[in-house]
Design a protein around this motif. Structure first.
Motif, short mmCIF file in Angstrom:
data_model
loop_
_atom_site.label_atom_id
_atom_site.label_comp_id
_atom_site.label_asym_id
_atom_site.label_seq_id
_atom_site.Cartn_x
_atom_site.Cartn_y
_atom_site.Cartn_z
N HIS A 1 0.85 -1.19 0.00
CA HIS A 1 0.00 0.00 0.00
C HIS A 1 0.88 1.24 0.00
CE1 HIS A 1 -3.58 -2.39 0.88
NE2 HIS A 1 -2.84 -3.05 1.73
N GLY A 2 0.65 2.15 -0.97
CA GLY A 2 1.39 3.40 -1.04
C GLY A 2 0.43 4.58 -1.06
N LEU A 3 0.76 5.57 -1.86
CA LEU A 3 -0.08 6.77 -1.94
C LEU A 3 -0.10 7.26 -3.38
CD1 LEU A 3 -1.65 8.73 -0.02
CD2 LEU A 3 0.46 10.09 0.12
N GLN A 4 -1.30 7.46 -3.93
CA GLN A 4 -1.42 7.91 -5.31
C GLN A 4 -0.95 9.36 -5.47
OE1 GLN A 4 -5.52 7.45 -6.42
NE2 GLN A 4 -5.10 5.52 -7.49
N ALA A 5 -0.39 9.65 -6.65
CA ALA A 5 -0.05 11.04 -7.01
C ALA A 5 0.15 11.10 -8.52
CB ALA A 5 1.21 11.49 -6.28
N HIS A 6 0.01 12.30 -9.10
CA HIS A 6 0.28 12.47 -10.53
C HIS A 6 1.76 12.15 -10.77
CE1 HIS A 6 0.61 14.13 -14.51
NE2 HIS A 6 -0.70 14.44 -14.52
N ALA A 7 2.02 11.26 -11.74
CA ALA A 7 3.38 10.79 -11.93
C ALA A 7 4.30 11.83 -12.54
CB ALA A 7 3.36 9.52 -12.80
N ALA A 8 3.73 12.91 -13.12
CA ALA A 8 4.56 13.96 -13.72
C ALA A 8 4.56 15.25 -12.89
CB ALA A 8 4.07 14.27 -15.13
N SER A 9 3.35 15.66 -12.45
CA SER A 9 3.30 16.97 -11.79
C SER A 9 3.57 16.90 -10.28
CB SER A 9 1.93 17.63 -12.04
OG SER A 9 0.89 16.85 -11.48
N ASP A 10 3.17 15.75 -9.64
CA ASP A 10 3.32 15.68 -8.18
C ASP A 10 3.99 14.40 -7.68
OD1 ASP A 10 1.60 18.03 -8.01
OD2 ASP A 10 -0.08 16.66 -8.37
N PRO A 11 4.99 13.87 -8.38
CA PRO A 11 5.49 12.54 -7.99
C PRO A 11 6.04 12.51 -6.57
CG PRO A 11 6.96 13.56 -9.60
CD PRO A 11 5.72 14.41 -9.54
N TRP A 12 6.62 13.61 -6.09
CA TRP A 12 7.17 13.62 -4.73
C TRP A 12 6.10 13.51 -3.65
CZ3 TRP A 12 7.73 17.38 -8.45
CH2 TRP A 12 6.84 18.45 -8.36
N MET A 13 4.82 13.66 -4.07
CA MET A 13 3.74 13.49 -3.09
C MET A 13 3.28 12.04 -3.00
SD MET A 13 1.68 16.96 -4.11
CE MET A 13 0.34 16.78 -2.96
N GLY A 14 3.80 11.21 -3.88
CA GLY A 14 3.35 9.81 -3.90
C GLY A 14 4.24 8.89 -3.10
N LYS A 15 3.70 7.67 -2.82
CA LYS A 15 4.49 6.56 -2.25
C LYS A 15 4.24 5.40 -3.19
CE LYS A 15 4.07 8.17 2.51
NZ LYS A 15 3.70 7.83 3.90
N ASN A 16 5.31 4.95 -3.86
CA ASN A 16 5.13 4.09 -5.02
C ASN A 16 5.11 2.60 -4.64
OD1 ASN A 16 5.28 2.75 -7.49
ND2 ASN A 16 6.41 4.44 -8.44
N ALA A 17 3.90 2.04 -4.65
CA ALA A 17 3.75 0.62 -4.30
C ALA A 17 4.36 -0.30 -5.34
CB ALA A 17 2.26 0.29 -4.10
N LEU A 18 4.53 0.20 -6.56
CA LEU A 18 5.19 -0.62 -7.58
C LEU A 18 6.70 -0.72 -7.31
CD1 LEU A 18 5.02 -2.28 -10.17
CD2 LEU A 18 5.25 -0.14 -11.47
N ASP A 19 7.29 0.36 -6.77
CA ASP A 19 8.70 0.29 -6.38
C ASP A 19 8.89 -0.85 -5.37
OD1 ASP A 19 9.12 2.47 -7.95
OD2 ASP A 19 9.63 3.87 -6.32
N ALA A 20 7.99 -0.91 -4.41
CA ALA A 20 8.11 -1.96 -3.39
C ALA A 20 8.01 -3.34 -4.03
CB ALA A 20 7.02 -1.77 -2.33
N LEU A 21 7.08 -3.47 -4.98
CA LEU A 21 6.87 -4.77 -5.64
C LEU A 21 8.12 -5.18 -6.43
CD1 LEU A 21 4.37 -6.74 -6.13
CD2 LEU A 21 4.37 -5.76 -8.41
N ILE A 22 8.70 -4.21 -7.15
CA ILE A 22 9.91 -4.51 -7.95
C ILE A 22 11.07 -4.89 -7.01
CG2 ILE A 22 11.66 -3.45 -9.43
CD1 ILE A 22 9.28 -1.81 -10.66
N LEU A 23 11.19 -4.17 -5.91
CA LEU A 23 12.24 -4.50 -4.93
C LEU A 23 12.04 -5.90 -4.37
CD1 LEU A 23 12.52 -1.09 -3.06
CD2 LEU A 23 14.32 -2.20 -4.43
N LEU A 24 10.79 -6.29 -4.15
CA LEU A 24 10.51 -7.63 -3.63
C LEU A 24 11.01 -8.69 -4.61
CD1 LEU A 24 9.18 -9.65 -1.67
CD2 LEU A 24 7.04 -9.30 -2.91
N PHE A 25 10.69 -8.53 -5.89
CA PHE A 25 11.12 -9.52 -6.89
C PHE A 25 12.64 -9.55 -6.99
CE2 PHE A 25 6.72 -9.82 -8.02
CZ PHE A 25 6.59 -11.06 -8.60
#
Ligand SMILES: [Zn+2]
Length: 413
Positions: free
Chosen positions: A202-226
């Protein structure tokens, strides 16, 4: 190589139980193969019908109904469904010589693989179980005890047999017998302990171009797990396995994903190592979550046990293989899978022998194995499996000392 080329431990068991196996065969056992042969069309039609109508785990409504009908036709008292699973069934038939004898379980699986069909050949298992039940029904007037047929759903995912164990459906059984098709033949079986593990970040949604620093990327966590699991593989035992797929990886490229889901399976041939691996997997997932500033849920389910193979039953099955000229292949301990028969093997003396339906080298869970599961060769194996399972049950019905020996081995006494 034949079955004589076993380890000294196994050979010791063979010597211990060989006396009983070598005893004069009771009259009546010879009828088993003849009854199976008479029922050839019925058994094989069922195998082909289930193959042509594959149903995944917990959804085997047609297959279970067809199996229930088949054994009811041959005089079994059928409960369908039985227990909590709508596709589980039980058929019972009392021996004509009274209840004072063993209760021998004949099992049948019938679930298929999603998107692949019967790539594990469970159609052959269902039909051979029914075939064994038909043969034993013909001999039942001369037997004491009870034949118990169990239709067991969801072997490929979820572990229906553990639910049936929890439902008390294995209570009172003295043996559980189930053949599995393969590309080689063996009376013995080794299995990896196994668990499904679902991981949700579970992370936090944000606009990937305008507000990426406001997000918490759950896909990053998934990639790190693999990636971490890939590195971890260097430190796991040669027989251990860990493998997974991505279920949810985000919804759009311009949204920082707030939720990702992966499904893994963790396996080992040693129960204590397996439990260590599950703890380690959990740590790795927690680490991946921390690195990506996310949270994680790790939910293991469908725990399959290693196989506690009954050597006493195995030797009976092996002797019947030899009597029918079925050659046993060397056991390949590098090619182990998992089955909820492992769970059964820890509550009752159990065997899970393999018989070849195709040439060696055809991978299980493949379209090639699926297609092999209804060839004339597979059909002959299905009939042979019915005969060997029924003959092994007959051995137990007619020599209670063998049942005692199986329980002594099971209890380690
Ligand atoms: Zn299977």
């Amino acid at each position: 190589m034949t079955w004589d080329s076993r380890s000294p431990v196994e050979a010791g068991y063979a010597a211990a139980s060989g006396q009983s196996v070598a005893a004069a065969e009771p009259a009546g056992k010879g009828r088993v193969a003849a009854v199976v042969e008479q029922s050839r069309a019925e058994i094989l039609e069922l195998s082909h019908r289930i193959h042509a109508n594959p149903e995944p785990a917990f959804e085997e409504h047609q297959a279970a109904a067809w199996v229930a009908e088949a054994i009811a036709r041959h005089g079994y008292q059928v409960e369908f469904p039985v227990g909590r699973l709508p596709t589980a069934l039980r058929g019972r038939m009392a021996g004509g010589r009274g209840p004072n004898g063993p209760r021998i379980g004949i099992l049948a699986e019938y679930d298929a693989l999603p998107g692949l069909g019967h790539g594990c050949g469970h159609n052959s298992m269902a039909a051979s179980g029914v075939g064994a039940a038909i043969a034993l029904a013909a001999l039942a007037p001369d037997l004491a005890g009870e034949i118990v047929f169990l239709g067991t759903p969801a072997e490929e995912r979820g572990g229906g047999k553990q639910v049936m164990i929890d439902d008390g459906l294995f209570e009172g059984l003295d043996a559980a017998l189930l053949y599995h098709p393969s590309d080689t033949s063996s009376a013995m079986c080794a299995l990896l302990a196994c668990a499904d593990v679902e991981v949700t970040f579970h992370g936090l949604q944000a606009h990937a171009a305008s507000d990426p620093w406001m997000g918490k990327n759950a896909l990053d966590a998934l990639i790190l797990l693999f990636q971490a699991v890939g590195l971890w593989r260097q430190q796991i035992r040669p027989s251990a396995r860990v493998h997974g797929i991505v279920i949810e990886g985000g919804t759009a490229a311009n949204i920082i994903p707030d939720r990702t889901v992966a499904r893994f399976m963790v396996r080992s041939d040693q129960q204590d190592d397996f439990e260590r691996m599950l703890r380690r997997f959990d740590q790795i997932a927690q680490g991946a979550a921390i690195a990506a500033d996310c949270t994680v849920e790790v939910v293991p389910s469908a725990l399959y046990s290693t196989m506690n193979d009954s050597h006493v039953l195995q030797e009976l099955f092996r002797a019947n293989m030899v009597a029918h000229g079925v050659k046993e292949d060397p056991y390949d301990f590098t090619r182990l899978g998992s089955s909820d028969m492992g769970n059964v093997s820890h509550v009752v003396p159990t065997i899970h022998p393999y018989l070849a339906i195709c040439d060696e080298g055809v991978a299980g869970h493949s379209t090639a194995f699926r297609d092999a599961a209804v060839t004339p060769r597979a059909d002959e194996t299905t009939l042979m499996a019915a005969t060997l399972v029924a003959e092994t049950a007959y051995d137990l019905f007619t020599d209670p000392q063998l049942v005692d020996a199986a329980w002594r081995e099971f209890r380690g006494s």
